[in-house]
Design a protein around this motif. Sequence first.
Motif, short mmCIF file in Angstrom:
data_model
loop_
_atom_site.label_atom_id
_atom_site.label_comp_id
_atom_site.label_asym_id
_atom_site.label_seq_id
_atom_site.Cartn_x
_atom_site.Cartn_y
_atom_site.Cartn_z
N GLY A 243 0.82 -1.22 0.00
CA GLY A 243 0.00 0.00 0.00
C GLY A 243 0.84 1.25 0.00
O GLY A 243 1.92 1.31 0.61
N LEU A 266 -11.37 4.96 -10.36
CA LEU A 266 -10.87 5.39 -9.05
C LEU A 266 -11.96 6.14 -8.29
O LEU A 266 -12.56 7.08 -8.82
CB LEU A 266 -9.65 6.30 -9.22
N LEU A 268 -12.31 7.77 -4.38
CA LEU A 268 -11.72 8.03 -3.08
C LEU A 268 -12.38 9.23 -2.43
O LEU A 268 -12.86 10.14 -3.12
CB LEU A 268 -10.21 8.33 -3.21
N SER A 273 -5.36 8.64 1.53
CA SER A 273 -5.81 7.24 1.47
C SER A 273 -4.61 6.38 1.13
O SER A 273 -3.64 6.83 0.50
CB SER A 273 -6.88 7.05 0.39
N THR A 274 -4.66 5.13 1.53
CA THR A 274 -3.64 4.16 1.15
C THR A 274 -4.22 3.26 0.07
O THR A 274 -5.26 2.63 0.27
CB THR A 274 -3.19 3.32 2.35
N VAL A 275 -3.57 3.25 -1.09
CA VAL A 275 -4.07 2.45 -2.22
C VAL A 275 -3.11 1.30 -2.47
O VAL A 275 -1.90 1.43 -2.31
CB VAL A 275 -4.22 3.30 -3.49
N GLN A 276 -3.65 0.17 -2.87
CA GLN A 276 -2.84 -0.95 -3.30
C GLN A 276 -3.64 -1.80 -4.27
O GLN A 276 -4.82 -1.56 -4.50
CB GLN A 276 -2.35 -1.77 -2.11
N GLN A 279 -6.69 -0.77 -6.92
CA GLN A 279 -6.92 0.65 -6.67
C GLN A 279 -5.67 1.47 -6.96
O GLN A 279 -5.75 2.62 -7.42
CB GLN A 279 -7.36 0.86 -5.21
N ALA A 280 -4.49 0.89 -6.72
CA ALA A 280 -3.24 1.58 -7.08
C ALA A 280 -3.15 1.77 -8.59
O ALA A 280 -2.75 2.83 -9.07
CB ALA A 280 -2.04 0.78 -6.57
N TRP A 283 -5.36 4.60 -9.60
CA TRP A 283 -4.72 5.90 -9.32
C TRP A 283 -3.75 6.27 -10.43
O TRP A 283 -3.76 7.39 -10.93
CB TRP A 283 -4.00 5.85 -7.97
N TYR A 303 2.73 9.17 -6.31
CA TYR A 303 2.70 7.75 -5.96
C TYR A 303 4.13 7.22 -5.83
O TYR A 303 4.47 6.52 -4.86
CB TYR A 303 1.94 6.98 -7.03
#
Length: 563
Positions: A243, A266, A268, A273-276, A279-280, A283, A303
């Motif tokens: 993340g 996306l 949010l 926020s923490t994306v991984q 979802q990453a 982004w 990022y």
Amino acid sequence: MARSGVRKEVPTAEGTTSLATRAEEAADTADGHARPGGGRNDGGRSGGDRSGARRGTARRPRRRRVLRWSATVLSVVILGTAGAGYLYYQHLNDNLQTGRRSSGDSKAEKPQPNAAGQTPLNILLIGSDSRNTARNLELGGSRSSVGSKPLADVQMLVHLSADRESASVVSVPRDTRVDIPACTDPETGETYPATNRIINESLARGGAGCTLAAWENLTGVYIDHWMMIDFAGVVSMADAVGGVEVCVRQNVWDRPLPGVPGGSGLKLEAGRSTVQGKQALQWLRTRHAFFSDVGRATAQHMYMNSMIRTLKQQNAFTDTGRLMNLAETATRALKVSEEIGTVNQLYDLAMQLRTVPTNRITMTTMPTDTDPQNANHLVPAGADAEQIWSMVRDDVAFDKNGKPSAERPGSADEGGRKASGDPAADDAEIGVLVRNATGSAAAGAVGGRASTLATALVEKGFTQAAADTTGGPSTERTVVRYPSAELEGDARRVAEALGIPSGWVRKSTDVTGVTLVVGDDWRSGTTYPRQSAPRAGDVPESAGALNGSDRGSCMDVYAPYRW
């Protein structure tokens, strides 16, 4: 004997290395007691007076013994048998896909070492939009794209300074129109002529090696390696990192709107926020909600900076377990140019990048203008774009605390001079062909430039100067080319007479004599325009510089994509 078995050496590209030693070094480093030179850290008890041990003043801490023992046990587990370490190393190597470094026509040359014998390192990062696997199709895009050659939707140049104290990253938006050179696909043998198209198409015209060649022609920067990743690879790497923190100032939902199809998906809430995972990827692919391709590049820089900080906080380069997990994931996710196609070489690259502090990492986007031929495309923004590339070529740090590296032989200097083993002939005996290469993507050709400068050379005493009437591809940068060492002195004499810096005198196999190629940086006059040497931190405001230590950056969201 058991300890000897633990130190089984693992073959690498540069010889052998002890996995147990590396694990122990990692443990010691994690404990805050790095061992200079990889030597034994025994408090001075490995020879000489051992009285300190008896007094207890140099006694090894219990925690150190535990870490050292754990590292040894870990090595045993990894190696298992005498051949297991080699098999695991081979397994990681087998994960990697490799390709030719360059598959296009490029004139960029490797920079000369500085006074300390150091050279910068340039790596091109490419994000492919390939949908030719079920996983990639699931993660984004239309089924109509299946079977099509992938495009290079993300392109970034990572420049690591010669002294390894700073790093600069420059993105070029995918819809930037540039001169793409002639390329040959190394897998199919298909050839593609030179063209003037948007840069993301370069990947489909000869693979990553063609994209690299297009970048070299655009920038004048020699690029050492490329690395490419697709949708599935981005997701797996994001999961391996665990993340990455990002930020938006307003709620964002990048979705299809009436008349505007597509969207990354996306969604949010405002804030951090923490994306991984998927979802990453969303982004990194978001475009419309961040206003444009330029906005998307800024989000990608945010990022990357955050990911670098995260990896440093996790001690990912010293924690053996984390390092192995990342190695497994990275070798499956990446395709790399063949000269870095082993785990050992990738590890060495990572260690070089690891030394750069986050406040010496600067992310930028090449300044652009709207393409006069197509309002949906971009072109390099003249002087501002050239300023960026000049700083990369001259190895000048992008951050304000940086400084130019020690001058390298062949770098631009005030007099345009450089010592050469080949003395120049008399001016009247030097044959010079002048080629008009103005007219690159940013502007039209300037008529008569070759004739104007050939005449100027004749007036200066170069009576064998002549204009080339055959034409040729345009270029951003003026350069004097020569085919072989015996003509180097002649080429440098021509450059000196016209005020061209010595850094732009280049050996080239595609000319038969001294050739002056007049680029878009010299569109008028008969004396090369004097350009001041760039200084550390002289990044144009239009490049949107983002420092790696900046934790306060946050993306604005285009109003239609707020919720």
